[in-house]
Design a protein around this motif. Structure first.
Motif, PDB file in Angstrom:
ATOM      1  N   THR A 149      10.748  -2.086  -8.720  1.00 29.06           N
ATOM      2  CA  THR A 149      11.808  -1.169  -8.306  1.00 29.06           C
ATOM      3  C   THR A 149      11.271  -0.133  -7.342  1.00 29.06           C
ATOM      4  OG1 THR A 149      12.942  -1.458 -10.407  1.00 29.06           O
ATOM      5  CG2 THR A 149      13.555   0.458  -9.095  1.00 29.06           C
ATOM      6  N   SER A 150      10.085   0.421  -7.646  1.00 28.39           N
ATOM      7  CA  SER A 150       9.479   1.434  -6.778  1.00 28.39           C
ATOM      8  C   SER A 150       9.193   0.862  -5.400  1.00 28.39           C
ATOM      9  CB  SER A 150       8.173   1.948  -7.405  1.00 28.39           C
ATOM     10  OG  SER A 150       8.440   2.585  -8.638  1.00 28.39           O
ATOM     11  N   SER A 151       8.691  -0.384  -5.368  1.00 32.94           N
ATOM     12  CA  SER A 151       8.403  -1.012  -4.084  1.00 32.94           C
ATOM     13  C   SER A 151       9.663  -1.196  -3.273  1.00 32.94           C
ATOM     14  CB  SER A 151       7.735  -2.374  -4.311  1.00 32.94           C
ATOM     15  OG  SER A 151       6.504  -2.215  -4.980  1.00 32.94           O
ATOM     16  N   CYS A 152      10.741  -1.589  -3.958  1.00 34.20           N
ATOM     17  CA  CYS A 152      12.013  -1.784  -3.268  1.00 34.20           C
ATOM     18  C   CYS A 152      12.519  -0.481  -2.687  1.00 34.20           C
ATOM     19  CB  CYS A 152      13.040  -2.363  -4.246  1.00 34.20           C
ATOM     20  SG  CYS A 152      14.703  -2.510  -3.548  1.00 34.20           S
ATOM     21  N   LEU A 153      12.390   0.585  -3.468  1.00 29.52           N
ATOM     22  CA  LEU A 153      12.872   1.892  -3.022  1.00 29.52           C
ATOM     23  C   LEU A 153      12.104   2.383  -1.815  1.00 29.52           C
ATOM     24  CD1 LEU A 153      13.283   3.617  -6.495  1.00 29.52           C
ATOM     25  CD2 LEU A 153      15.124   2.927  -4.966  1.00 29.52           C
ATOM     26  N   LEU A 154      10.788   2.236  -1.847  1.00 26.30           N
ATOM     27  CA  LEU A 154       9.964   2.713  -0.740  1.00 26.30           C
ATOM     28  C   LEU A 154      10.189   1.883   0.516  1.00 26.30           C
ATOM     29  CD1 LEU A 154       6.606   3.506  -2.568  1.00 26.30           C
ATOM     30  CD2 LEU A 154       8.183   5.154  -1.552  1.00 26.30           C
ATOM     31  N   SER A 155      10.358   0.571   0.339  1.00 21.02           N
ATOM     32  CA  SER A 155      10.520  -0.292   1.506  1.00 21.02           C
ATOM     33  C   SER A 155      11.842  -0.055   2.218  1.00 21.02           C
ATOM     34  CB  SER A 155      10.427  -1.770   1.094  1.00 21.02           C
ATOM     35  OG  SER A 155      11.534  -2.120   0.276  1.00 21.02           O
ATOM     36  N   THR A 156      12.834   0.457   1.487  1.00 25.67           N
ATOM     37  CA  THR A 156      14.137   0.705   2.094  1.00 25.67           C
ATOM     38  C   THR A 156      14.315   2.159   2.495  1.00 25.67           C
ATOM     39  OG1 THR A 156      15.032   0.962  -0.138  1.00 25.67           O
ATOM     40  CG2 THR A 156      15.335  -1.175   0.915  1.00 25.67           C
ATOM     41  N   GLY A 157      13.296   2.977   2.257  1.00 21.74           N
ATOM     42  CA  GLY A 157      13.384   4.361   2.683  1.00 21.74           C
ATOM     43  C   GLY A 157      13.999   5.285   1.642  1.00 21.74           C
ATOM     44  N   SER A 160      15.447   2.426   9.743  1.00 25.99           N
ATOM     45  CA  SER A 160      14.338   1.654  10.304  1.00 25.99           C
ATOM     46  C   SER A 160      14.336   1.789  11.823  1.00 25.99           C
ATOM     47  CB  SER A 160      14.485   0.174   9.920  1.00 25.99           C
ATOM     48  OG  SER A 160      15.621  -0.390  10.578  1.00 25.99           O
ATOM     49  N   GLU A 161      13.274   1.270  12.457  1.00 24.07           N
ATOM     50  CA  GLU A 161      13.195   1.341  13.915  1.00 24.07           C
ATOM     51  C   GLU A 161      14.361   0.596  14.572  1.00 24.07           C
ATOM     52  OE1 GLU A 161      10.687   0.765  11.958  1.00 24.07           O
ATOM     53  OE2 GLU A 161       9.160   2.259  12.445  1.00 24.07           O
ATOM     54  N   VAL A 162      14.701  -0.574  14.031  1.00 21.67           N
ATOM     55  CA  VAL A 162      15.809  -1.356  14.584  1.00 21.67           C
ATOM     56  C   VAL A 162      17.131  -0.614  14.399  1.00 21.67           C
ATOM     57  CG1 VAL A 162      17.127  -3.497  14.386  1.00 21.67           C
ATOM     58  CG2 VAL A 162      14.630  -3.559  14.236  1.00 21.67           C
ATOM     59  N   GLU A 163      17.344  -0.021  13.229  1.00 20.59           N
ATOM     60  CA  GLU A 163      18.575   0.724  12.956  1.00 20.59           C
ATOM     61  C   GLU A 163      18.684   1.939  13.879  1.00 20.59           C
ATOM     62  OE1 GLU A 163      19.071  -0.375   8.205  1.00 20.59           O
ATOM     63  OE2 GLU A 163      17.798   1.291   8.846  1.00 20.59           O
ATOM     64  N   ASN A 164      17.561   2.638  14.075  1.00 17.48           N
ATOM     65  CA  ASN A 164      17.552   3.772  15.005  1.00 17.48           C
ATOM     66  C   ASN A 164      17.866   3.324  16.421  1.00 17.48           C
ATOM     67  OD1 ASN A 164      17.009   6.265  13.632  1.00 17.48           O
ATOM     68  ND2 ASN A 164      14.944   5.535  13.191  1.00 17.48           N
ATOM     69  N   LEU A 165      17.316   2.161  16.796  1.00 21.42           N
ATOM     70  CA  LEU A 165      17.536   1.624  18.139  1.00 21.42           C
ATOM     71  C   LEU A 165      19.018   1.310  18.361  1.00 21.42           C
ATOM     72  CD1 LEU A 165      16.017   0.626  20.736  1.00 21.42           C
ATOM     73  CD2 LEU A 165      16.030  -1.635  19.688  1.00 21.42           C
ATOM     74  N   LEU A 166      19.632   0.613  17.418  1.00 15.67           N
ATOM     75  CA  LEU A 166      21.043   0.251  17.534  1.00 15.67           C
ATOM     76  C   LEU A 166      21.936   1.488  17.502  1.00 15.67           C
ATOM     77  CD1 LEU A 166      21.123  -2.882  15.184  1.00 15.67           C
ATOM     78  CD2 LEU A 166      21.175  -2.850  17.683  1.00 15.67           C
ATOM     79  N   THR A 218      14.653   6.445  18.170  1.00 15.12           N
ATOM     80  CA  THR A 218      13.623   5.569  17.612  1.00 15.12           C
ATOM     81  C   THR A 218      12.256   6.247  17.595  1.00 15.12           C
ATOM     82  OG1 THR A 218      14.812   3.627  18.438  1.00 15.12           O
ATOM     83  CG2 THR A 218      12.515   3.306  17.809  1.00 15.12           C
ATOM     84  N   THR A 219      11.882   6.894  18.712  1.00 15.29           N
ATOM     85  CA  THR A 219      10.592   7.591  18.777  1.00 15.29           C
ATOM     86  C   THR A 219      10.530   8.708  17.750  1.00 15.29           C
ATOM     87  OG1 THR A 219      10.464   7.141  21.158  1.00 15.29           O
ATOM     88  CG2 THR A 219       8.995   8.835  20.290  1.00 15.29           C
ATOM     89  N   ASN A 220      11.642   9.423  17.592  1.00 10.77           N
ATOM     90  CA  ASN A 220      11.700  10.473  16.591  1.00 10.77           C
ATOM     91  C   ASN A 220      11.459   9.889  15.195  1.00 10.77           C
ATOM     92  OD1 ASN A 220      12.570  13.302  15.728  1.00 10.77           O
ATOM     93  ND2 ASN A 220      14.046  12.049  14.607  1.00 10.77           N
ATOM     94  N   GLY A 221      12.072   8.731  14.904  1.00 11.34           N
ATOM     95  CA  GLY A 221      11.879   8.102  13.604  1.00 11.34           C
ATOM     96  C   GLY A 221      10.446   7.657  13.384  1.00 11.34           C
ATOM     97  N   ILE A 222       9.822   7.121  14.442  1.00 12.02           N
ATOM     98  CA  ILE A 222       8.422   6.691  14.338  1.00 12.02           C
ATOM     99  C   ILE A 222       7.507   7.881  14.080  1.00 12.02           C
ATOM    100  CG2 ILE A 222       6.486   5.718  15.638  1.00 12.02           C
ATOM    101  CD1 ILE A 222       8.544   3.904  17.055  1.00 12.02           C
ATOM    102  N   LEU A 223       7.726   8.967  14.834  1.00  6.72           N
ATOM    103  CA  LEU A 223       6.898  10.164  14.661  1.00  6.72           C
ATOM    104  C   LEU A 223       7.081  10.766  13.267  1.00  6.72           C
ATOM    105  CD1 LEU A 223       7.395  11.893  18.149  1.00  6.72           C
ATOM    106  CD2 LEU A 223       5.389  10.629  17.337  1.00  6.72           C
ATOM    107  N   GLU A 224       8.326  10.776  12.781  1.00 10.43           N
ATOM    108  CA  GLU A 224       8.573  11.275  11.418  1.00 10.43           C
ATOM    109  C   GLU A 224       7.848  10.413  10.391  1.00 10.43           C
ATOM    110  OE1 GLU A 224      12.778  11.491  10.763  1.00 10.43           O
ATOM    111  OE2 GLU A 224      12.888  13.584  11.387  1.00 10.43           O
TER     112      GLU A 224
END
Length: 301
Positions: free
Chosen positions: A4-12, A33-39, A95-101
């Motif tokens: 459960t912890s792994s699932c939570l962390l992987s999805t943010g 995610s990067e893709v979600e930020n991009l879209l 996207t860059t903001n998300g990566i830096l965060e």
């Protein structure tokens, strides 16, 4: 358990750690995610630019001291250059903001207010690599009353890459750093501040996001407009006949017209800036709320 912890962390999604075994964990907001930020950036940027192109045309005309267009086509001249670049530029910023965060937080906690402001400012400066030549092409298109291909050929043939397309880059980098800091840094910070201090506003995501975006937009517009005016003047004068560089232009405008000269076109630009903050900030907020609810429901199942 561990799965459960792994699932939570992987999805943010992550829990706060300061709780007893009898307490219910406090679920934090999801990270995009990067893709979600991009879209998100592409969609919000396209929508914002299309709706507000007349304001951009009005701003350029006021800053350059030329008449506003008399036809609908004139008001939307340069829209293709703006949409084809502003959408990916907004995507790059988000996207860059998300990566830096993610680099700062490791994806295990929410960013602090200071971190949000710092990462968003950095994302804005990076985006100027694309945005600076785009603004210049749009300005030259309107000056020449020609299409984007003609403007591209004219600029490159007569002035080259650095002295042509990247004229005014430093001013654009400063503008975009503060601008992006506004909608990705200050707007969320003000929104959270209003939610905590005015609980009644929390009942409406749109209202609290609107007020947060308005506050950030007014501050960013006041700070960046003189920089934007100098950038526009410099980019409209590729031959350097009147404006040598943005720094020189600042003092030249101040001497010729006073502070008022530095704020030419402030009304259309401020209106557009606040509008873009509202559109992008609200779209991003709704995306995060949607993902948080989706992942939370999945975990609960």
């Amino acid at each position: 358990g561990a799965d459960t912890s792994s699932c939570l962390l992987s999805t943010g999604i992550y829990f706060t750690s300061n709780m007893t075994s009898h307490q219910t964990p406090h679920r934090q907001r999801a990270s995009l995610s990067e893709v979600e930020n991009l879209l998100l950036g592409i969609g919000a940027g396209t929508l914002e630019c299309t709706l507000q192109m007349p304001l951009l045309t009005w701003k350029f005309a006021k800053q350059e001291g030329r008449p506003v267009p008399r036809t609908i086509r004139g008001w939307y001249r340069g829209l293709f250059a703006q949409v084809s670049s502003v959408a990916p530029i907004t995507a790059i910023q988000v996207t860059t903001n998300g990566i830096l965060e993610g680099l700062i937080t490791g994806g295990r906690r929410e960013s602090t207010s200071a971190e949000k402001i710092m990462t968003s400012c950095g994302a804005g400066i990076i985006s100027a690599i694309i945005y600076s030549p785009v603004d210049l092409i749009t300005i030259q298109q309107q000056n020449l009353s020609k299409g984007p291909l003609y403007a591209l050929k004219y600029i490159y043939t007569n002035y080259g890459l650095t002295k042509g397309f990247y004229r005014g880059f430093t001013a654009c980098g400063l503008r975009e750093g503060i601008y992006t800091c506004g909608y990705l840094g200050m707007a969320p910070v003000f929104t959270d501040l209003y939610k905590k201090n005015y609980p009644a506003l929390s009942k409406s995501d749109f209202l609290v996001s609107l007020i947060g975006a308005l506050t950030a937009g007014l501050i960013a517009a006041a700070i960046t407009h003189p920089v934007d005016t100098c950038k526009t003047c410099v980019q409209s004068d590729l031959s350097r006949a009147k404006y040598k560089n943005a720094f020189y232009t600042f003092f030249q405008l101040l001497k010729e017209s006073g502070v008022r000269g530095l704020y030419k076109g402030a009304v259309p630009r401020s209106t557009r800036l606040i509008g873009s903050y509202i559109i992008v900030s609200y779209c991003r907020e709704k995306a995060i709320v949607w993902k948080t609810a989706r992942v939370t429901n999945k975990v609960d199942e």
